[in-house]
Structures are given as C-alpha cells and as structure tokens.
Design an enzyme around this catalytic site. Structure first.
Site, PDB file in Angstrom:
ATOM      1  N   SER A  60      24.846  38.158  41.414  1.00  0.00           N
ATOM      2  CA  SER A  60      26.266  37.967  41.162  1.00  0.00           C
ATOM      3  C   SER A  60      26.976  37.971  42.500  1.00  0.00           C
ATOM      4  CB  SER A  60      26.823  39.095  40.292  1.00  0.00           C
ATOM      5  OG  SER A  60      26.743  40.321  40.979  1.00  0.00           O
ATOM      6  N   LYS A 282      32.948  42.377  39.299  1.00  0.00           N
ATOM      7  CA  LYS A 282      32.054  43.379  38.711  1.00  0.00           C
ATOM      8  C   LYS A 282      30.837  42.684  38.107  1.00  0.00           C
ATOM      9  CE  LYS A 282      34.804  46.821  39.585  1.00  0.00           C
ATOM     10  NZ  LYS A 282      35.418  46.120  40.722  1.00  0.00           N
ATOM     11  N   ASP A 283      29.696  43.395  38.138  1.00  0.00           N
ATOM     12  CA  ASP A 283      28.442  42.835  37.657  1.00  0.00           C
ATOM     13  C   ASP A 283      28.475  42.553  36.163  1.00  0.00           C
ATOM     14  OD1 ASP A 283      27.392  42.968  40.157  1.00  0.00           O
ATOM     15  OD2 ASP A 283      26.281  44.824  39.845  1.00  0.00           O
ATOM     16  N   LYS A 284      27.548  41.698  35.755  1.00  0.00           N
ATOM     17  CA  LYS A 284      27.428  41.367  34.335  1.00  0.00           C
ATOM     18  C   LYS A 284      26.718  42.476  33.561  1.00  0.00           C
ATOM     19  CE  LYS A 284      25.286  38.175  31.106  1.00  0.00           C
ATOM     20  NZ  LYS A 284      24.588  36.909  30.877  1.00  0.00           N
TER      21      LYS A 284
END
Length: 649
Positions: A60, A282-284
């Site tokens: 990401s 923000k990450d998945k």
C-alpha cells in the site's frame, strides 16, 4: 545491548515437532470451518479473513506522505483476485516474492528467544487509530449530527424515485442530451415542493431547481446553474456563509485502504474524490480510524451513508474553515493481537520489555517493496538511471507465478509490444500497467518518459522512494553491525531539521535513539565514519553517483531526508489472553463500544494463547517491524506462505 543476526531464526522455527504440528492442524481445521468468511461477506463485527498468512504485509502507499497532493489509487485487484479467490495460486506467486534479507532487513536489537504467532487472523486483530496534529488519538465515539436549522430533512433521501435519481445524475455529469430534468409534483403542496428542491440540490451538487406550471400541473425543473463550472465548485451557491467550508469527520473502516474508502464515499455522494483530504493513508488489512475532511458536504449527508455502507462508520462531525494536509498527523496507535503464540510468559515478558525500553530497528517494511518477482526498488533504480525502456519492461513484463486479469495483458505485450492490443486484454485500466499502456498508446515507444508520466505523480515517486528505502535498510544493517547500539563519533543527530555529526567530545551526550541516517539525495549530509563510505560504495555498485542525485526530469531528483535508526514505541502495554474459539474477537472496537457489544468471556484454561499489545509509533514507522522484533520472524509474504502454506488452502 546485543545485536542479533536474523538469518537462521526463521529456519529454526519452521521445523515443528509433532505436538506443534497437531496444534497447527487443529487451528487450520477451525479456521476453515469458520462461518461467513467468504470474500466480500464480512460486516462490522465479523472480521474473519481467509488468506491472512502469518505476518504478511499487503502493499500500500505508506504513511510517509512527503508529497502534499492527492494520492490516486493503485489498483491491486490482480493481487486481491488471486489472494481472495485461490490460495494455491497466491502461494505460487509468492514463491517468487521477496524475503527480508533481499531488502536489507537482517538484524535484531533484542536478545530474547523468538516465538511464533499469527497476525491478522481476523481483521479486528489489527486496529489502527490515528494520532492527530494535537497529539490526541482519533476515536469514533459519536454518531450524532451537529444541530443546524438549515439542514434538509431525512425525507430528501426517499422523495426521488430511482429513475429520477438516474436522470439527475446523468444531468449532473452532462451525460444526457437535454439541458434539464423535469419532475412532476404529484401531491402539490409547498412543503412537498420544498423537499424536492432540497433533495435535488443536496444529492446532486452543481444542479439548481425552479418550479414551473404547465397545463395546470406543477413541475420541478432541474438544470445546471453554471454548466460544467458548477461541477468544479459543488454547492458554492447555497452553502451557509456562517459555516466552515469543510466538514471534518472520523472514518472507521474495515478491510479498505484509505483511497478505496474515499472512492466508495465519493461514488455514493456523487462527487469527485479530490474534494476529500486526510493526514495519512491507512492500510487495507486492518480496522482503522482516521480523520477526513470534505468540501461542502453536510454532516447529514455523510451520516446517511451509515445506513447504506457495510464496513464503514462515519461520525464525530464538525465544520471547520480548513482542510487536512498529508503529513500533519503525529503518528498512529496500534492495537495488535498475535494469535496462537508459542512463547512462554517469560519470553513474552522479555520481548515486550525490550520493545518498550530499547525499541526496534526502524526498517522500511516489506510492503514498501511490492509483493511480486519485480521489486519496486528495481523500477526506481532504472528511473534514476534514465533507462526508460527498462522501466517499461520491468512494469509490463510477465511475472512468474502471477495469476488474474493482468496475465493476458502482459502476455499480449510480450508478444506484440502493441500498447493498444495489450490494453484490450485489461478490463481494469486504472492500474499502473493500464496507465502506462495508455501513455505508450498516446506518446509512442520513442517517448516512454512522457508515457510513464501518465501514471499519477505519487505512484511514480513511490518507485524512487522505494529505492531510497532499499539503500537505507541495507545501510542501517551495516551501521548496527559495525557500531552496535551506541552513538559513536561521526554519527549524525538532528538539531532542528539540520543534521550534524557527533564530535568525540559530545558522544556521551547522545544515545542510539538520537542517531539518524540519511535517505540518499543531493541535500543531505552523510555520516563521518565508515558508513558514509558504505553509501558511496553501494550506490556506485548500482551505477549511481551519490554526489549527483539530480535528475534530468525534476520530479525524479532526490533531495533526501533523515530517519531515526532506532524507534522506541510509546504507550506500550501488553497482556496474554487464552481462548478456545478462534472466531471470537479479542479487541473491543470503536463500533462495538458504540453498539454496547460486550467483550467475550475468556476461559482461564483455553487451549490457545494470544498476545495483545498496544503501542504508538511516529509517522512512517512500520508496525510490522515492531512485531518482527517481538517474534523474531521474517515478515515477508514469501516466508510466511512457505511456513503456513496450508492456511491458503
């Protein structure tokens, strides 16, 4: 303080004894029998994930947002398709992926014995709360809408038929031939007409309305008040003057990265994604809570999305006069659960005490470098060399083990070198490959640099930042190996934003937590000892001149930056939990607190043990690297897939 080599730790723990294998098989059976975990079916409170493997890190855009502009989505659908559809094919692709040693991640700073654990077995096992510019943790704890007499009523969301909404949407985006949409008022009252007027203006920014009478019947006529310019300034003509132009809100999301989430919100609100702003991506693969700002969209419209969307909650609304800016956040607070840990209570105590008191090496995590056989840093190095044919080949060439819709596109490209033919094989054209192929179709093979420019700027810069990160990881390992965990003469420390070398007379004034290393560039100072020479030698081996980091294309000139070599997390706490049921959540999320959902009751004699840890990190530091220091395991997807292949079946 001792430095430990990482090379053999993964191998030591990959050989399980009979008892451990039996436990592992029991976990696998439990995991596979878990209800309701097929792709796309998890709602709030149901966070089971089929394909999370150990400490795998999905790529990401990182939280280190040095570029102050809108970040466009990198379409990772090919990864998601394989990952969420066919575990075996994902495992095949990961056979060719990177491991930590490939990107310079080789050292540990703690001396405890490592142990194994599973990260993100459920989405709720990894929770991230943003820390805003005031140093406060962003939480979702209020779903109410600020009182405002000028807000339209709830009726506006149901007063229009689906057919009317479609016609109005076409008008809003100038897709229909007519210059207006006419809606008959069946029950003709002033109140009814007012609600229709409000509905059109609120739901379709850029449209205006008027009432007309024809043959004794009343009609609402919707039209563009300023043609295409109305879309550029949604709601400009009707926004209350005494209200701030930006609605700030807290976004709680599951299993979506920030740009995915904003694309969903913009689709449902029928606005462009670039009217949203935020402090960090923000990450998945997590539950995340962050602040978002949007231009001239009411809190009521945003709140209405809570009734429409799964895996999202919006709340804590307020109106302000300013947007949010990338990089304004002070950091992130993580709540992480490692399930089925094998470490003893003593090992856990040693590991977490070291994390709190000593910290971890501030490596760039594996997600910085991609997951396939073509690392992003190789593309970055080719860009710095101005080798555009190589850049093109690295991005478009077939990749071993890859599955999904990109395969036919890559095969067509390898066979014909025809960008238009390859594009026809690509159903999703917003991915990096699609954008590059469109550029090649437009500019031709003799102007690959311009074709590459079709990729959004931040995504292009990701490649050269990846190369900087690769160099930094390699060098920090050399620095730790050479001088250990103490400050030495010639190390660099920051005074304000300027780096200065430590003099012999000042060594005792500094600790390892003060020391920084530069990311290579034309505007940084290098250490005044052997590590400074190591930079020069490493980049010379890559064919680059460390003293000439300016590029023919200004965007790709690297000025450099400084990064602390050791990070000591703040607000570190931990506890061991025992449990019997793998499906129960072990973290109380913001939404569960709002809904009054009680925490599960834990058995003192549960057959599984989990480690729940809380800690805060500054921007651009990777939680996976902190967890790596605790477990002493390779965090690459390749390694975790090899150790846990059966979890993918």
């Amino acid at each position: 303080m001792e430095v430990e080599e990482a090379s053999n730790l993964g191998k030591k723990r990959s050989v399980l004894n009979d008892e451990e294998q039996t436990k592992t098989e029991q976990c696998k059976r439990l995991k596979l029998s878990e209800p309701g975990i097929s792709s796309g079916q998890s709602g709030i409170g149901k966070h089971a994930e089929v394909l999370e493997v150990g400490l795998q890190a999905i790529p990401s855009i990182s939280n280190e947002n040095t570029e102050k502009e809108d970040v466009e989505e990198i379409d990772n659908a090919v990864l998601e398709e394989d990952e969420e559809g066919d575990g075996n094919s994902f495992a095949d692709m990961m056979k060719y992926g990177l491991v930590e040693q490939d990107v310079g991640i080789t050292k540990f700073v703690s001396t405890h014995q490592g142990f194994s654990g599973i990260l993100k077995e459920r989405y709720s096992d990894f929770v991230v709360h943003e820390i805003n510019k005031d140093g406060k943790m962003v939480v979702l704890d209020d779903l109410s809408v600020p009182a405002n007499n000028e807000e339209p009523s709830e009726d506006i969301f149901s007063i229009l038929s689906d057919q009317d909404k479609q016609r109005l949407e076409d008008l809003q985006h100038l897709k229909n031939k007519e210059d207006s949409v006419i809606i008959e008022v069946v029950e003709d009252t002033k109140e009814k007409r007012t609600v229709i007027h409000q509905a059109v203006k609120s739901l379709f920014p850029g449209l205006e309305t008027k009432t007309e009478e024809r043959d004794g019947r009343k009609f609402i006529v919707a039209y563009h008040v300023a043609g295409k310019t109305a879309l550029a300034n949604p709601r400009k003509h009707s926004w209350p003057k005494n209200r701030g132009s930006y609605c700030h809100f807290v976004l709680y999301k599951e299993n979506k990265d920030t740009m995915d989430a904003i694309n969903v919100l913009s689709k449902f609100l029928r606005v462009k994604p670039n009217i949203f702003s935020y402090m960090g991506t923000k990450d998945k693969r997590a539950i995340t809570v962050q602040e978002i700002a949007v231009v001239k969209i009411t809190a009521e419209r945003l709140s209405h999305l809570n009734k429409c969307l799964m895996n999202f909650k919006l709340g804590n609304f307020s109106y302000k006069k300013y947007p949010l800016k990338l990089g304004e956040l002070q950091g992130n607070h993580f709540t992480v659960v490692l399930r089925n840990i094998t470490g003893s209570n003593e090992q856990v105590e040693q590991a977490m005490t070291s994390l709190r008191d000593v910290g971890f090496i501030n490596y760039y995590g594996m997600q910085r470098f991609g997951t396939t056989a073509v690392p992003t840093y190789q593309v970055g190095k080719a860009i710095l060399h101005n080798k555009w044919s190589e850049v093109m080949d690295l991005i478009l060439k077939p990749r071993p083990g890859e599955r999904g819709y990109l395969v036919k596109c890559r095969e067509e490209w390898a066979k014909t070198k025809d960008p238009e033919a390859a594009l026809k094989k690509l159903p999703v054209k917003r991915c990096v490959e699609g954008q590059l192929l469109r550029g090649l179709a437009k500019y031709g093979m003799k102007n690959i640099a311009s074709a590459f420019g079709m990729i959004p700027r931040n995504n292009r810069l990701m490649y050269i930042h990846s190369y900087q990160s690769y160099v930094w990881n390699k060098i920090v390992s050399k620095r730790i190996e050479k001088y250990g965990l103490k400050a030495v003469p010639g190390d660099l420390v920051l005074k304000g934003v300027t780096a200065v070398p430590i003099e012999e007379s000042d060594v005792e004034k500094h600790t390892i937590h003060d020391v920084v290393l530069p990311l290579p560039g034309f505007d940084v100072l290098y250490p005044k000892h052997e590590i400074g020479k190591a930079y020069e030698e490493m980049m010379a081996a890559d064919g680059l001149d460390i003293n000439n980091m300016k590029h023919k294309i200004r965007d790709y000139s690297l000025s450099g930056a400084y990064r602390k070599i050791i990070i000591r997390p703040q607000n570190v706490t931990w506890e061991a939990l025992v449990y019997d049921d793998n499906t129960i959540p072990l973290v109380h999320t913001d939404v569960e607190k709002l809904e009054g959902t009680p925490l599960p009751q834990f058995s003192k004699d549960g057959k599984y043990k989990a480690l729940k840890m809380d800690f805060s990190l500054p921007p651009s530091s990777y939680a996976t690297m902190a967890i790596r220091e605790v477990l002493k395991m390779d965090t690459s997807i390749k390694n975790q897939t090899q150790l846990n292949t059966a979890w993918l079946r």
